[in-house]
Design a protein around this motif. Sequence first.
Motif, PDB file in Angstrom:
ATOM      1  N   LEU A  84      35.146  49.022  36.103  1.00  0.00           N
ATOM      2  CA  LEU A  84      35.149  48.428  34.771  1.00  0.00           C
ATOM      3  C   LEU A  84      36.584  48.239  34.251  1.00  0.00           C
ATOM      4  O   LEU A  84      36.903  47.215  33.637  1.00  0.00           O
ATOM      5  CB  LEU A  84      34.360  49.312  33.802  1.00  0.00           C
ATOM      6  N   ILE A  85      37.435  49.229  34.502  1.00  0.00           N
ATOM      7  CA  ILE A  85      38.830  49.135  34.070  1.00  0.00           C
ATOM      8  C   ILE A  85      39.513  47.951  34.743  1.00  0.00           C
ATOM      9  O   ILE A  85      40.216  47.159  34.096  1.00  0.00           O
ATOM     10  CB  ILE A  85      39.598  50.442  34.371  1.00  0.00           C
ATOM     11  N   SER A  90      41.581  42.394  34.570  1.00  0.00           N
ATOM     12  CA  SER A  90      41.545  41.035  35.117  1.00  0.00           C
ATOM     13  C   SER A  90      41.203  40.018  34.035  1.00  0.00           C
ATOM     14  O   SER A  90      41.819  38.947  33.938  1.00  0.00           O
ATOM     15  CB  SER A  90      40.524  40.961  36.255  1.00  0.00           C
ATOM     16  N   ILE A  91      40.224  40.355  33.187  1.00  0.00           N
ATOM     17  CA  ILE A  91      39.825  39.444  32.102  1.00  0.00           C
ATOM     18  C   ILE A  91      40.972  39.277  31.105  1.00  0.00           C
ATOM     19  O   ILE A  91      41.245  38.168  30.635  1.00  0.00           O
ATOM     20  CB  ILE A  91      38.559  39.978  31.401  1.00  0.00           C
ATOM     21  N   GLU A  92      41.649  40.384  30.795  1.00  0.00           N
ATOM     22  CA  GLU A  92      42.774  40.309  29.852  1.00  0.00           C
ATOM     23  C   GLU A  92      43.883  39.416  30.387  1.00  0.00           C
ATOM     24  O   GLU A  92      44.509  38.665  29.630  1.00  0.00           O
ATOM     25  CB  GLU A  92      43.296  41.713  29.558  1.00  0.00           C
ATOM     26  N   ARG A  93      44.150  39.500  31.708  1.00  0.00           N
ATOM     27  CA  ARG A  93      45.169  38.619  32.297  1.00  0.00           C
ATOM     28  C   ARG A  93      44.767  37.162  32.181  1.00  0.00           C
ATOM     29  O   ARG A  93      45.590  36.289  31.866  1.00  0.00           O
ATOM     30  CB  ARG A  93      45.401  38.994  33.771  1.00  0.00           C
ATOM     31  N   LYS A  94      43.477  36.884  32.439  1.00  0.00           N
ATOM     32  CA  LYS A  94      42.992  35.496  32.348  1.00  0.00           C
ATOM     33  C   LYS A  94      43.095  34.973  30.917  1.00  0.00           C
ATOM     34  O   LYS A  94      43.420  33.802  30.680  1.00  0.00           O
ATOM     35  CB  LYS A  94      41.549  35.419  32.847  1.00  0.00           C
ATOM     36  N   ILE A  95      42.832  35.859  29.948  1.00  0.00           N
ATOM     37  CA  ILE A  95      42.940  35.461  28.538  1.00  0.00           C
ATOM     38  C   ILE A  95      44.396  35.131  28.205  1.00  0.00           C
ATOM     39  O   ILE A  95      44.678  34.126  27.539  1.00  0.00           O
ATOM     40  CB  ILE A  95      42.407  36.579  27.616  1.00  0.00           C
TER      41      ILE A  95
END
Length: 432
Positions: A84-85, A90-95
């Motif tokens: 989950l971490i 990964s999602i934060e980088r994409k954002i």
Amino acid sequence: MKILFIIPYIPFPLNSGGNQAFFNMVDYLRHKMDVSILLQVQYASEAYDISKLKEIWDNVTFFVFTKKDDKQPKVHHPFYYKWLIKTKQSIERKIRRQIIPENIVFTPDFIRQESTLSTSIFKELDVDYIKYVTEVATYGFDIIQVEFYKLISLGYLLPSNTQTIFVHHEIRYIRNENEMQLFPRITKSDQFIYHIAKDFERFALQHYKHIITLTEIDRQILTKFLGQNNRIYTSPAVIQTDMDTPPQFIPCTSNRLTFVGSETHYPNLDALIWFCKEIAPYLRKQNFTFTLQVVGKWKTHIKELQHSCPEMEAVGYIKDLPSFLKGSIALVPIRIGSGMRMKILEAVSADIPFITTTKGVEGIDLLDKEEYLKADSATEFADAIITLSQNTELQEKLVKQAKSKMKDIYNPSNMLEQRFDIYKQILNEPNK
């Protein structure tokens, strides 16, 4: 003679002037003294760098502090939690990639945001690190030497029965003054922080029995600042060069300019911002085409800089720097700081001419128009670039005369012996 060096950074690999200077000093002293080094690991990659350093310095004792991560929460399913971490990261980088970055390099208040002013006041050190330093310091060293402003407060912890030294690479209140002169406006808050930080620097230095500066100018400044002349020494930084070899001059005929330094040291970033914003536009107006190759670690701001100056190329770390620099003109458009600019020594060592400011060459005994060209305004700097690029005879004159001067004044062997003599002198003084 037992000496302990305490530094906040890992002096390896040799990808910066500071790392080279510290490495060369220890590499010399470890054959004359019983040398120990106290380091702190902040990133996983640094453990590897320390292991390589231990292989090279097999007769040096290492004390390595690694902060224990005791803040991990208890979880129901550890592997699922780690997944989950990683997914979250990964999602934060994409954002972040979806956000169009602002051209923050040239915002009016950028210098204040990046300046050292707010970080110059005492910052509490890690409690476990304090305990570790306090314990190691009791192991019977004759001299304990602390380096860099980040650790200046350690003077309060060191034992009174030991000779203690602080190596002041860059006088902080001088750097703060330089940066504040570049602020769009100086606020009451700026002045408030500046004076508190200046007082902290003065009193922290007084908790060391001896101080070493890199230049005579800095020694004179600290003598006046602290109200004392004794126990402040000058010992320049050292890069290993073969001063006895005649200059191997290769003329710059392609308008190839070079800059050495990483963005983690703000004076380097300010130098390139000044070049991109004020010097490069003037060069273009004069129909002067050029390339600027930037050596060192540049990541955060390089795209903004290249947007403003498409002639700039980030080449990263270069292993054989002297060979790479040959056939270029070195630029040192430094406006901030004190101490000694290693990039100037590197330029002279590589047998290339250089252009710098009064601040850039401060503390280095070289003469304008004889060993380098000095320029303090954007137009003067640009004109100097054009003049030097078009005159290979002047290039060769500056290179040869700078190399000759460096051989006489900044010979590495002499400077290393000078530092060793300082340590011998300190040990012969009463331990007060």
